[in-house]
Enzyme design. Structure first.
Site, PDB file in Angstrom:
ATOM      1  N   SER A 139       0.869  -1.173   0.000  1.00 46.57           N
ATOM      2  CA  SER A 139       0.000   0.000   0.000  1.00 46.57           C
ATOM      3  C   SER A 139       0.904   1.220   0.000  1.00 46.57           C
ATOM      4  CB  SER A 139      -0.870  -0.003   1.267  1.00 46.57           C
ATOM      5  OG  SER A 139      -1.532   1.229   1.443  1.00 46.57           O
ATOM      6  N   TYR A 152      -1.985  -0.544  10.531  1.00 40.86           N
ATOM      7  CA  TYR A 152      -2.003  -0.910   9.107  1.00 40.86           C
ATOM      8  C   TYR A 152      -0.722  -0.436   8.435  1.00 40.86           C
ATOM      9  CZ  TYR A 152      -3.819  -1.184   4.297  1.00 40.86           C
ATOM     10  OH  TYR A 152      -4.013  -1.475   2.960  1.00 40.86           O
ATOM     11  N   LYS A 156       2.144  -2.816   6.601  1.00 40.25           N
ATOM     12  CA  LYS A 156       2.422  -2.591   5.190  1.00 40.25           C
ATOM     13  C   LYS A 156       3.871  -2.138   4.968  1.00 40.25           C
ATOM     14  CE  LYS A 156      -1.518  -3.831   3.503  1.00 40.25           C
ATOM     15  NZ  LYS A 156      -1.636  -5.053   2.677  1.00 40.25           N
TER      16      LYS A 156
END
Length: 252
Positions: A139, A152, A156
């Site tokens: 991402s 998150y 990532k």
């Protein structure tokens, strides 16, 4: 070079919806043979029937499920050429008052462990096929900070570091490893963030733009790259700066 998709055997985790399903449709249309791996059995079975693919239940946070998904590809098609490790979730919590251990472990298990276990399961099968490609969905959150979901961003960033670190190890085996780094795309994962993004005027990616970058990534010759997908910009590998090395004392 142009990636020869026809006849390729591809495993897609998180393949029942979102980016995984969109990539599956593109690959199937180009003649690939697919194994769709997901925990959404209803959606995965329906998509597999639509595409003439194989569906297998797979919780990517479990190493045995990743191994079983690879084994399913070998059993059905006799080989594996491409592993698209795409399953992912938002954490749904932060650090401090809203920290939730179960949500944290779920997000790390799917977003990071799922890639680690997927790579580990795919390597022997790709080697047996004479080489192949691994693509992990990271991402832009793997390249920049994401204040509203730091967990998150943490997992990532770890995926980006894993891909960059594996490249030289896997190259002698004939395996390329790449990361796909989209901005906020129009999938279920953005959830409650959609209204925030719309209020900010931040454009949301159409999933087709991510798929187009995925195909370009396959057509390239690089490895250890992190391809960004950002609205209004042409996708390409992100240019990381070289880190400073040690400064050695002079010997006179």
């Amino acid at each position: 070079m142009t990636y020869r998709t026809e006849g390729t055997v591809a495993l897609i985790t998180g393949g029942a919806g979102g980016i995984g399903a969109a990539v599956a449709r593109r690959l199937a249309g180009d003649g690939a043979r697919l194994v769709l791996a997901d925990v959404d059995d209803a959606a995965g079975t329906a998509l597999a029937a639509e595409l003439g693919a194989l569906y297998t239940h797979c919780d990517v946070s479990r190493p045995e499920d990743n191994a079983a998904a690879v084994a399913a590809a070998i059993e059905r098609y006799g080989r594996l050429d491409l592993a698209f490790l795409n399953a992912g979730v938002a954490s749904g919590c932060g650090l401090g008052a809203d920290f939730d251990l179960a949500r944290y472990r779920r997000a790390m298990g799917i977003n990071l462990d799922g890639v680690v276990f997927g790579v580990n399961a795919a390597i022997p099968a790709l080697v047996a096929s004479g080489g192949g490609t691994i693509v992990a969905t990271a991402s832009m959150a793997g390249i920049v900070g994401i204040p509203h979901d730091p967990i998150y961003a943490a997992n990532k960033h770890a995926v980006v570091g894993l891909v960059r670190s594996l490249a030289d190890n896997l190259k002698p085996l004939g395996i390329r490893v790449q990361a796909l780094c989209p901005s906020f795309a129009d999938t279920a994962i953005i959830g409650d963030s959609r209204s925030m993004l719309e209020e900010m005027g931040f454009p949301i990616l159409d999933v087709s733009e991510v798929v187009d970058t995925f195909v370009r990534l396959l057509d390239g010759e690089g490895t250890g790259e992190c391809w960004f997908v950002i609205p209004g910009r042409e996708s390409e590998p992100f240019g990381f700066r070289r880190a400073p090395g040690p400064r050695l004392a002079r010997k006179d």
